[in-house]
Motif scaffolding. Structure first.
Motif, PDB file in Angstrom:
ATOM      1  N   ASN A 263       0.805  -1.226   0.000  1.00 13.86           N
ATOM      2  CA  ASN A 263       0.000   0.000   0.000  1.00 13.86           C
ATOM      3  C   ASN A 263       0.836   1.273   0.000  1.00 13.86           C
ATOM      4  O   ASN A 263       0.366   2.329  -0.447  1.00 13.86           O
ATOM      5  CB  ASN A 263      -0.926   0.017   1.219  1.00 13.86           C
ATOM      6  N   TYR A 264       2.069   1.206   0.505  1.00 17.41           N
ATOM      7  CA  TYR A 264       2.966   2.360   0.536  1.00 17.41           C
ATOM      8  C   TYR A 264       4.346   1.902   0.083  1.00 17.41           C
ATOM      9  O   TYR A 264       4.899   0.952   0.641  1.00 17.41           O
ATOM     10  CB  TYR A 264       3.070   2.954   1.945  1.00 17.41           C
ATOM     11  N   LEU A 266       8.089   3.411  -0.354  1.00 15.89           N
ATOM     12  CA  LEU A 266       8.929   4.540   0.027  1.00 15.89           C
ATOM     13  C   LEU A 266      10.330   4.330  -0.536  1.00 15.89           C
ATOM     14  O   LEU A 266      10.991   3.337  -0.224  1.00 15.89           O
ATOM     15  CB  LEU A 266       8.985   4.668   1.550  1.00 15.89           C
ATOM     16  N   HIS A 279       2.812  14.750   1.249  1.00 19.13           N
ATOM     17  CA  HIS A 279       3.340  13.398   1.291  1.00 19.13           C
ATOM     18  C   HIS A 279       3.564  12.928   2.727  1.00 19.13           C
ATOM     19  O   HIS A 279       4.512  12.203   3.004  1.00 19.13           O
ATOM     20  CB  HIS A 279       4.653  13.318   0.502  1.00 19.13           C
ATOM     21  N   LEU A 281       3.247  10.631   5.675  1.00 18.61           N
ATOM     22  CA  LEU A 281       2.954   9.196   5.750  1.00 18.61           C
ATOM     23  C   LEU A 281       1.956   8.854   6.851  1.00 18.61           C
ATOM     24  O   LEU A 281       0.978   8.143   6.614  1.00 18.61           O
ATOM     25  CB  LEU A 281       4.263   8.428   5.977  1.00 18.61           C
ATOM     26  N   SER A 284      -1.848   9.683   6.500  1.00 17.54           N
ATOM     27  CA  SER A 284      -2.416   8.825   5.461  1.00 17.54           C
ATOM     28  C   SER A 284      -2.585   7.403   5.977  1.00 17.54           C
ATOM     29  O   SER A 284      -3.593   6.738   5.715  1.00 17.54           O
ATOM     30  CB  SER A 284      -1.510   8.835   4.228  1.00 17.54           C
ATOM     31  N   LEU A 285      -1.600   6.928   6.733  1.00 13.02           N
ATOM     32  CA  LEU A 285      -1.686   5.585   7.295  1.00 13.02           C
ATOM     33  C   LEU A 285      -2.851   5.470   8.266  1.00 13.02           C
ATOM     34  O   LEU A 285      -3.567   4.451   8.277  1.00 13.02           O
ATOM     35  CB  LEU A 285      -0.363   5.250   7.998  1.00 13.02           C
ATOM     36  N   ILE A 297       3.640  -1.718   4.081  1.00 14.89           N
ATOM     37  CA  ILE A 297       4.589  -0.680   3.682  1.00 14.89           C
ATOM     38  C   ILE A 297       5.897  -1.346   3.273  1.00 14.89           C
ATOM     39  O   ILE A 297       6.401  -2.217   3.988  1.00 14.89           O
ATOM     40  CB  ILE A 297       4.863   0.300   4.841  1.00 14.89           C
ATOM     41  N   LYS A 422       2.417   4.338  -8.151  1.00 12.56           N
ATOM     42  CA  LYS A 422       1.417   5.159  -7.460  1.00 12.56           C
ATOM     43  C   LYS A 422      -0.001   4.656  -7.720  1.00 12.56           C
ATOM     44  O   LYS A 422      -0.867   4.747  -6.850  1.00 12.56           O
ATOM     45  CB  LYS A 422       1.552   6.614  -7.904  1.00 12.56           C
ATOM     46  N   THR A 425      -0.861   1.770  -5.234  1.00 12.55           N
ATOM     47  CA  THR A 425      -0.730   1.989  -3.796  1.00 12.55           C
ATOM     48  C   THR A 425      -1.884   2.844  -3.283  1.00 12.55           C
ATOM     49  O   THR A 425      -2.739   3.286  -4.034  1.00 12.55           O
ATOM     50  CB  THR A 425       0.632   2.629  -3.474  1.00 12.55           C
ATOM     51  N   TRP A 426      -1.923   3.103  -2.003  1.00 12.43           N
ATOM     52  CA  TRP A 426      -3.062   3.684  -1.306  1.00 12.43           C
ATOM     53  C   TRP A 426      -3.446   5.039  -1.891  1.00 12.43           C
ATOM     54  O   TRP A 426      -2.614   5.937  -2.057  1.00 12.43           O
ATOM     55  CB  TRP A 426      -2.743   3.802   0.174  1.00 12.43           C
ATOM     56  N   TYR A 429      -2.387   8.469  -0.516  1.00 11.65           N
ATOM     57  CA  TYR A 429      -0.962   8.820  -0.431  1.00 11.65           C
ATOM     58  C   TYR A 429      -0.475   9.186  -1.823  1.00 11.65           C
ATOM     59  O   TYR A 429       0.039   8.374  -2.578  1.00 11.65           O
ATOM     60  CB  TYR A 429      -0.165   7.653   0.125  1.00 11.65           C
TER      61      TYR A 429
END
Length: 430
Positions: A263-264, A266, A279, A281, A284-285, A297, A422, A425-426, A429
């Motif tokens: 989902n993330y 980095l 941005h 984190l 958003s989490l 993540i 992107k 992912t979530w 985010y």
């Protein structure tokens, strides 16, 4: 960006008939265009009247080194990587079976094996001795980090009557190989120095992929699935995965696309904050956990270094910065954030870095290793030197070592690759 000089050095004129038969020889003037965008190619030609191009790799009809009088040596340096033994086997077999080179030495423990004071005796490699090594991870030759004195190393090569040195490694290994090639040139010796690029991070410039990377991405699949299962097994569960990627986030990015439980993602190339900003984190989490109850993540080792109070001053023996551990840092911050917002979190932390890099090569990655090895031998026998075997536009290439080490390849965050990451992912985010 201006393209550097892609001219490859040669020891001299190749005048000996190749012993190879039944192969398609590559013409001496065969090249691979650097540009991948049609408009850029046209613009470069209109401005300069020529196109930047790599010399194409492959067997030549005329070779420089006489196989009967050629001794070769192989070394591996730097960190472990899937496929090292595949390359060693490929080099040995191509030299001895295809070109009839009588002697191939395996240099123990990287460049230290060329320094007599370390006391490491070389191994004698044969097709029989390397027959099964592709099935095991690591390197049968051993490895080490750190620069060694090129004058002493060239003295060792000269004493052993080595005419070809193959160096398998990443950025630091390539730089040391270049130093050896320069010392060889200064002395007027006829020793070819040819490199096979090895980096699990896939971050060598002017080369579109390196061996071991595909296996690394494949190996993350089970870890991501385990992290996902752990996260879903409890309310507000978080699976946090720390992977290699000192300066470039290719492993994390490709692993995310290969297993879309992530989902993330980095990476070093895309800066993020913890608490505030577009941005951020942790906010958003929190949104995801309250809505979906779980999150996965993945973080590259070089990501988020700006979040630490001080820059790391530690370096490894190759001179690379030893980053702060972003995985452990995020684990602590996420747990503390959960307490602050009264959300009962269960965070499971996974770090498969050394498990991944010590595996044997997988599937088409092993095929790539064999082809790199064959092209390295073709280049060396034809008298190329101070060169690394690359891959570009679906062709194998010769890349001057100074060009390959001029900068690190990184993810372009405006590229289709990062857009794809992107998109899976979530949604909050971005």
């Amino acid at each position: 960006m201006a393209v550097p000089d892609l001219t490859v050095k040669r020891l001299g004129e190749a005048t000996i008939d190749s012993p190879l038969s039944g192969v398609k020889f590559i013409p001496e003037n065969s090249s691979v265009i650097y540009g991948k965008d049609a408009d850029e190619v046209i613009r470069e030609y209109n401005e300069n009247g020529r196109l930047s191009a790599f010399e194409q790799a492959g067997p030549r009809e005329k070779i420089y080194h006489d196989p009967a009088w050629t001794h070769a040596a192989i070394l591996t340096a730097g960190g472990l990587c899937p496929g090292l033994n595949d390359v060693i086997k490929g080099l040995t077999r191509t030299l001895m079976v295809r070109y009839n080179v009588p002697i191939v030495f395996g240099i123990r423990y990287g460049y230290q094996g060329l320094i007599p004071s370390f006391g490491y005796e070389p191994m004698l490699l044969t097709p029989d001795s390397v027959d099964g090594i592709h099935e095991i991870g690591g390197t049968v030759l051993g490895s080490s980090r750190g620069r060694q004195d090129e004058v002493t190393m060239v003295e060792t090569l000269k004493r052993m009557n080595i005419k070809i040195l193959f160096c398998i490694g990443g950025d630091g290994t390539l730089r040391c190989a270049h130093d050896i090639a320069m010392e060889v040139e200064r002395r007027g010796l006829n020793i070819s120095v040819v490199c096979i690029p090895k980096t699990i991070d896939n971050d060598i410039n002017f080369i579109d992929k390196t061996f071991g990377f595909e296996t690394a991405v494949y190996a993350t699949n089970s870890v991501i699935s385990s992290a996902h299962n752990e996260a879903k097994g409890t309310p507000h569960g978080v699976g946090l995965i720390h992977v290699m990627g000192r300066d470039s986030g290719f492993i994390a990015a490709y692993a995310t696309l290969a297993n879309t439980h992530v989902n993330y993602c980095l990476v070093p190339e895309d800066a993020f904050s913890l608490y505030e900003g577009e941005h951020a984190l942790l906010p958003s989490l929190e949104r995801r956990l309250r809505e979906r109850k779980h999150a996965v993540i993945i973080v590259s080792e070089g990501a988020g270094q700006h979040l630490f109070e001080e820059e790391s001053s530690r370096r490894d023996k190759s001179g690379n910065v030893l980053h702060h551990n972003i995985g452990e840092f995020l684990h602590e911050k996420i747990v503390a954030w959960g307490k602050e917002i009264n959300l009962d979190l269960s965070v499971k932390y996974f770090d498969p870095s050394y498990l991944i890099r010590s595996l044997p090569a997988h599937g088409t990655d092993a095929v790539f290793c064999e082809m790199l090895a064959q092209h390295a031998v073709h280049a060396a026998m034809a008298g190329r030197t101070d060169v690394v075997i690359g891959h570009w536009n679906d062709r194998f290439t010769h890349v001057p070592i100074p060009v390959a080490t001029s900068s690190r390849k990184k993810i372009d965050i405006n590229s289709s690759l990062w857009d794809s990451v992107k998109s899976v992912t979530w949604k909050c985010y971005r």
